[in-house]
Design a protein around this motif. Structure first.
Motif, mmCIF file in Angstrom:
data_model
loop_
_atom_site.group_PDB
_atom_site.id
_atom_site.type_symbol
_atom_site.label_atom_id
_atom_site.label_comp_id
_atom_site.label_asym_id
_atom_site.label_seq_id
_atom_site.Cartn_x
_atom_site.Cartn_y
_atom_site.Cartn_z
ATOM 1 N N MET A 3 -9.135 -3.573 -2.384
ATOM 2 C CA MET A 3 -8.439 -2.658 -1.485
ATOM 3 C C MET A 3 -9.005 -2.712 -0.080
ATOM 4 S SD MET A 3 -6.421 0.274 -2.205
ATOM 5 C CE MET A 3 -6.567 2.017 -2.132
ATOM 6 N N ALA A 46 -5.128 12.958 0.724
ATOM 7 C CA ALA A 46 -4.489 11.660 0.909
ATOM 8 C C ALA A 46 -4.820 10.747 -0.263
ATOM 9 C CB ALA A 46 -4.956 11.023 2.208
ATOM 10 N N ILE A 83 -1.669 4.616 9.547
ATOM 11 C CA ILE A 83 -0.645 5.639 9.307
ATOM 12 C C ILE A 83 -0.615 6.638 10.467
ATOM 13 C CG2 ILE A 83 0.023 7.551 7.757
ATOM 14 C CD1 ILE A 83 0.261 5.070 6.188
ATOM 15 N N ILE A 112 -4.303 6.893 -1.768
ATOM 16 C CA ILE A 112 -3.916 5.547 -1.357
ATOM 17 C C ILE A 112 -3.861 4.659 -2.598
ATOM 18 C CG2 ILE A 112 -4.531 3.569 0.076
ATOM 19 C CD1 ILE A 112 -6.244 5.614 1.734
ATOM 20 N N MET A 113 -2.760 3.990 -2.778
ATOM 21 C CA MET A 113 -2.615 3.090 -3.932
ATOM 22 C C MET A 113 -2.368 1.682 -3.436
ATOM 23 S SD MET A 113 0.104 4.998 -6.340
ATOM 24 C CE MET A 113 -0.414 6.097 -7.646
ATOM 25 N N LEU A 114 -3.048 0.731 -4.072
ATOM 26 C CA LEU A 114 -2.736 -0.668 -3.813
ATOM 27 C C LEU A 114 -1.901 -1.139 -4.998
ATOM 28 C CD1 LEU A 114 -3.300 -3.183 -2.004
ATOM 29 C CD2 LEU A 114 -5.140 -3.727 -3.590
ATOM 30 N N ILE A 156 -6.592 2.222 6.551
ATOM 31 C CA ILE A 156 -5.209 2.500 6.153
ATOM 32 C C ILE A 156 -4.735 3.797 6.795
ATOM 33 C CG2 ILE A 156 -3.760 3.174 4.190
ATOM 34 C CD1 ILE A 156 -5.297 1.118 2.530
ATOM 35 N N LEU A 157 -5.572 4.803 6.736
ATOM 36 C CA LEU A 157 -5.167 6.087 7.307
ATOM 37 C C LEU A 157 -5.074 6.018 8.831
ATOM 38 C CD1 LEU A 157 -7.141 8.451 4.915
ATOM 39 C CD2 LEU A 157 -4.692 7.979 4.913
ATOM 40 N N GLN A 187 4.261 13.581 1.664
ATOM 41 C CA GLN A 187 4.873 12.459 2.356
ATOM 42 C C GLN A 187 4.405 11.174 1.685
ATOM 43 O OE1 GLN A 187 4.089 11.808 6.723
ATOM 44 N NE2 GLN A 187 3.260 10.023 5.673
ATOM 45 N N ILE A 234 0.465 11.731 1.290
ATOM 46 C CA ILE A 234 -0.289 12.684 2.104
ATOM 47 C C ILE A 234 0.376 14.066 2.028
ATOM 48 C CG2 ILE A 234 -1.097 13.235 4.447
ATOM 49 C CD1 ILE A 234 -1.120 10.203 4.986
ATOM 50 N N LYS A 276 -10.093 2.431 3.170
ATOM 51 C CA LYS A 276 -9.089 3.496 3.241
ATOM 52 C C LYS A 276 -9.031 4.176 4.608
ATOM 53 C CE LYS A 276 -12.097 6.707 0.832
ATOM 54 N NZ LYS A 276 -12.392 7.327 -0.458
ATOM 55 N N MET A 298 -13.239 -1.036 -5.694
ATOM 56 C CA MET A 298 -12.459 -1.026 -4.447
ATOM 57 C C MET A 298 -12.393 -2.401 -3.784
ATOM 58 S SD MET A 298 -11.214 1.930 -3.862
ATOM 59 C CE MET A 298 -10.740 1.760 -2.149
ATOM 60 N N THR A 305 0.856 5.303 0.442
ATOM 61 C CA THR A 305 0.037 6.443 0.866
ATOM 62 C C THR A 305 0.795 7.724 0.549
ATOM 63 O OG1 THR A 305 0.934 6.069 3.075
ATOM 64 C CG2 THR A 305 -1.312 5.353 2.694
ATOM 65 N N ASP A 341 -5.069 -0.363 -7.793
ATOM 66 C CA ASP A 341 -6.226 0.423 -7.379
ATOM 67 C C ASP A 341 -5.739 1.755 -6.824
ATOM 68 O OD1 ASP A 341 -8.736 1.197 -6.690
ATOM 69 O OD2 ASP A 341 -9.198 -0.574 -5.486
ATOM 70 N N ILE A 342 -6.493 2.805 -7.103
ATOM 71 C CA ILE A 342 -6.156 4.112 -6.526
ATOM 72 C C ILE A 342 -7.414 4.688 -5.891
ATOM 73 C CG2 ILE A 342 -5.407 6.487 -6.957
ATOM 74 C CD1 ILE A 342 -3.801 5.606 -9.253
ATOM 75 N N SER A 343 -7.238 5.286 -4.732
ATOM 76 C CA SER A 343 -8.370 5.911 -4.074
ATOM 77 C C SER A 343 -7.871 7.200 -3.439
ATOM 78 C CB SER A 343 -8.903 4.939 -3.025
ATOM 79 O OG SER A 343 -9.496 5.630 -1.977
ATOM 80 N N GLN A 344 -8.734 8.196 -3.340
ATOM 81 C CA GLN A 344 -8.279 9.401 -2.652
ATOM 82 C C GLN A 344 -9.334 9.942 -1.724
ATOM 83 O OE1 GLN A 344 -7.162 11.503 -6.257
ATOM 84 N NE2 GLN A 344 -8.801 12.966 -5.828
ATOM 85 N N THR A 345 -8.843 10.692 -0.746
ATOM 86 C CA THR A 345 -9.741 11.224 0.263
ATOM 87 C C THR A 345 -9.099 12.462 0.855
ATOM 88 O OG1 THR A 345 -10.927 10.689 2.299
ATOM 89 C CG2 THR A 345 -8.743 9.782 2.107
ATOM 90 N N VAL A 379 0.863 -1.183 0.000
ATOM 91 C CA VAL A 379 0.000 0.000 0.000
ATOM 92 C C VAL A 379 0.897 1.230 0.000
ATOM 93 C CG1 VAL A 379 -1.660 1.327 1.352
ATOM 94 C CG2 VAL A 379 -1.902 -1.161 1.179
ATOM 95 N N LEU A 389 -8.003 14.431 4.384
ATOM 96 C CA LEU A 389 -7.692 14.112 5.765
ATOM 97 C C LEU A 389 -7.500 15.457 6.443
ATOM 98 C CD1 LEU A 389 -6.952 11.519 7.384
ATOM 99 C CD2 LEU A 389 -4.580 12.018 6.852
#
Lengths: 89, 455
Positions: B4, A43, B14, A45-47, B10-11, A74, A8, B7, B1, A6, A32-36, A4, A38
């Motif tokens: 995966m 942030a 972290i 996140i890639m798998l 995962i956060l 980061q 950020i 998320k 997803m 990340t 897979d790619i997802s974003q959010t 994974v 924070l």
């Protein structure tokens, strides 16, 4: 083995391009790619699949550290197992 | 997803690692030295050195590999060996300082932080080797840097060996004197146990018991910062919710410990031992057990309610942790060292915690009076009496207790002493000024308690 990644930091242009370019160069396949967001941060996140990777996780982390400095983000790569262990019974 | 992991999860991981100091406190390689016993001292030491170098040669590198691949810091890499009194006893030597030096050099050569096992189990009586080892302690701990020692002076089964407890008061004073130039740091490398466990990965008390395999990896978790953050989110909730919150977080922390233990033992090709569920603080801000107790609603650690808070914390950690790993072991609970915990240090400074309260707290958490600084002129008999009190709690309650106490040479109550690193800094605490001399001078044994006769 899967990992994974990340990313950020403050949102900006070229994050996905920058990181995925780095990964393609070392044979890491993005699954897979997802974003959010924070708090005020972005942030991503890639798998990823490491089956054809030409470098190990520690060496890839070093490359991502350099990229992270350029992008002022980061970036961390961690084996998927740690997340599975913590969050799945 | 679908492929995966969630998320948010995962956060969360972290955040736990980066903001809340989640780490693995130690991977400790337990090494049996039984096959190193030899009537010839130098040959025995050569065998010990060779065995440590062979088995632990890659320990630090493997630890670093795991840290990097999983992105989780592993603070310490350590070695625990068979109690040296059992190995050195085969020689005709009358001093074991050279054995301590061998351990010190071998540990430094493989790059570990500490090596434990300059130990003796004397809860019922002393063998020749035990006697020599105890008498060698002051010189051995003064002559070495990373060697740790433990002496087991009592068990629930055997009662308390008060003759040895009397001796330990003098031994600790002598170590304090011999390491006076470093604020008596030698005493920080010695712990006096009741009901010592054979698979403890934590120092100073780690040694490899006689029922252990040839070589195994034992892992000690950490994570007070993570628990504190979780408790903060449960502010104002009932104790039921609080206990459940801690349990859930302990599960996650322990899972990481289990993963690291598995990986390390596979890569080093040795047995997978145990995961020790102890919550271990460090002097870093936010990595304090005292702060967790305060977060539960106590103005300052040590005030009334602290023992209850600690009981809830310890029990919840065990419940969450036990489900998360296949073999829990070691000490498994919560540590309450003083100098290694910034919140405890603060509590001592404010006068909200005393040795007496700490002693009460040890009846509900793992282990005992740990890293407590007392005046350098404390009488040996008072130190022995402190050990006896603590050992009595262990014996009667069928639990491990320990005393790692430092009479700081030349310092008096209220003085501040800085050790640096994981050992931290602390204020010298006062002890009860009334004498225990006649009590301690009786010698002999306190018989095993009635409830030890369970057969």
């Amino acid at each position: 083995m899967r990992a994974v990644i990340t990313v950020i930091g403050k949102d900006k242009k070229g994050i996905i391009a920058g990181v995925s370019g780095e990964l393609a160069a070392v044979g890491v396949n993005i699954l897979d790619i997802s974003q959010t967001t924070l708090q005020e941060y972005f942030a991503m996140i890639m798998l990823v699949d490491m089956a054809d990777a030409t470098l190990g996780v520690p060496a890839i982390q070093k490359k991502l550290d350099i990229k992270g400095k350029q992008l002022e983000m980061q970036i961390k790569i961690q084996r998927e197992d740690i997340f599975n262990a913590m969050h799945e019974i | 997803m679908s492929a995966m992991i969630n998320k948010e999860n995962i956060l969360e991981t972290i955040r736990m690692i980066q903001d809340e100091n989640l780490d693995i406190r130690t991977i400790t390689m337990a090494i049996s030295l039984f096959d190193c016993a030899d009537p010839d001292g130098p040959r025995a030491r050569q065998k010990i050195r060779n065995k440590i170098l062979t088995l632990a040669g890659h320990l630090v590198a493997v630890g670093q590999e795991i840290e990097s691949e999983f992105g989780i810091p592993i603070v310490n890499k350590r070695i625990a060996v068979t109690p040296i009194s059992l190995i050195a006893g085969a020689t005709s030597e009358d001093n074991y300082v050279e054995f301590a030096r061998t351990l010190d050099l071998a540990a430094k050569e493989v790059g570990v932080d500490f090596i434990g096992g300059f130990s003796a189990l004397v809860h019922k009586g002393l063998t020749k080797g035990d006697r020599i080892l105890i008498d060698s302690l002051p010189a051995a701990l003064a002559a070495t840097d990373v060697v740790c020692s433990s002496i087991n002076v009592g068990t629930t089964r055997a009662g308390l060996n008060m003759t040895v407890i009397k001796d330990m008061g003098h031994i600790i004073k002598e170590i304090s004197r011999l390491t006076a130039d470093k604020n008596s740091i030698g005493c920080a490398k010695l712990t006096v146990f009741a009901n010592a466990v054979e698979d403890n990965p934590f120092m100073a008390g780690a040694f490899t018991g006689i029922g252990e395999p040839e070589c195994a990896i034992n892992v000690g978790i950490s994570g007070p910062g993570v628990i504190r953050a979780a408790v903060e989110k449960a502010r104002g909730e009932t104790f039921d919710v609080l206990a459940d919150t801690i349990k859930r977080m302990a599960f996650k922390i322990t899972r990481v410990g289990q993963l690291v233990a598995q990986e390390a033992s596979q890569r080093l090709q040795v047995s997978s031992g145990i995961v020790d569920l102890s919550l271990a603080p460090t002097p870093r801000p936010g990595d304090s057990i005292a702060n967790i107790l305060e977060e539960m609603g106590l103005e300052s650690c040590g005030t009334h309610g602290t023992t209850a808070a600690l009981a809830l914390l310890t029990d919840s950690i065990k419940k969450g942790g036990l489900m998360a790993c296949s073999h829990a072991g070691g000490l498994s609970g919560a540590f309450i060292p003083v100098s290694e915990d910034a919140g405890m240090v603060e509590a001592v400074k404010k006068g909200s915690i005393s040795i007496d309260k700490l002693e009460a707290m040890t009846s509900v958490c793992s282990v005992g009076l740990d890293m407590i600084l007392i005046p350098g002129d404390t009488p040996a008999e008072t130190i022995s009496a402190i050990i006896a009190d603590e050992a009595a709690i262990g014996m009667i309650n069928s639990k491990t207790t320990s005393v790692r106490i430092i009479p700081v040479y030349g310092k008096k109550a209220g003085d501040e002493v800085e050790y640096g690193g994981l050992l931290g800094k602390a204020t010298v605490m006062s002890v009860n000024p009334f004498s225990s001399k006649e009590f301690i001078q009786r010698s002999g044994r306190i018989p095993a308690p009635i409830h030890s006769f369970r057969n």
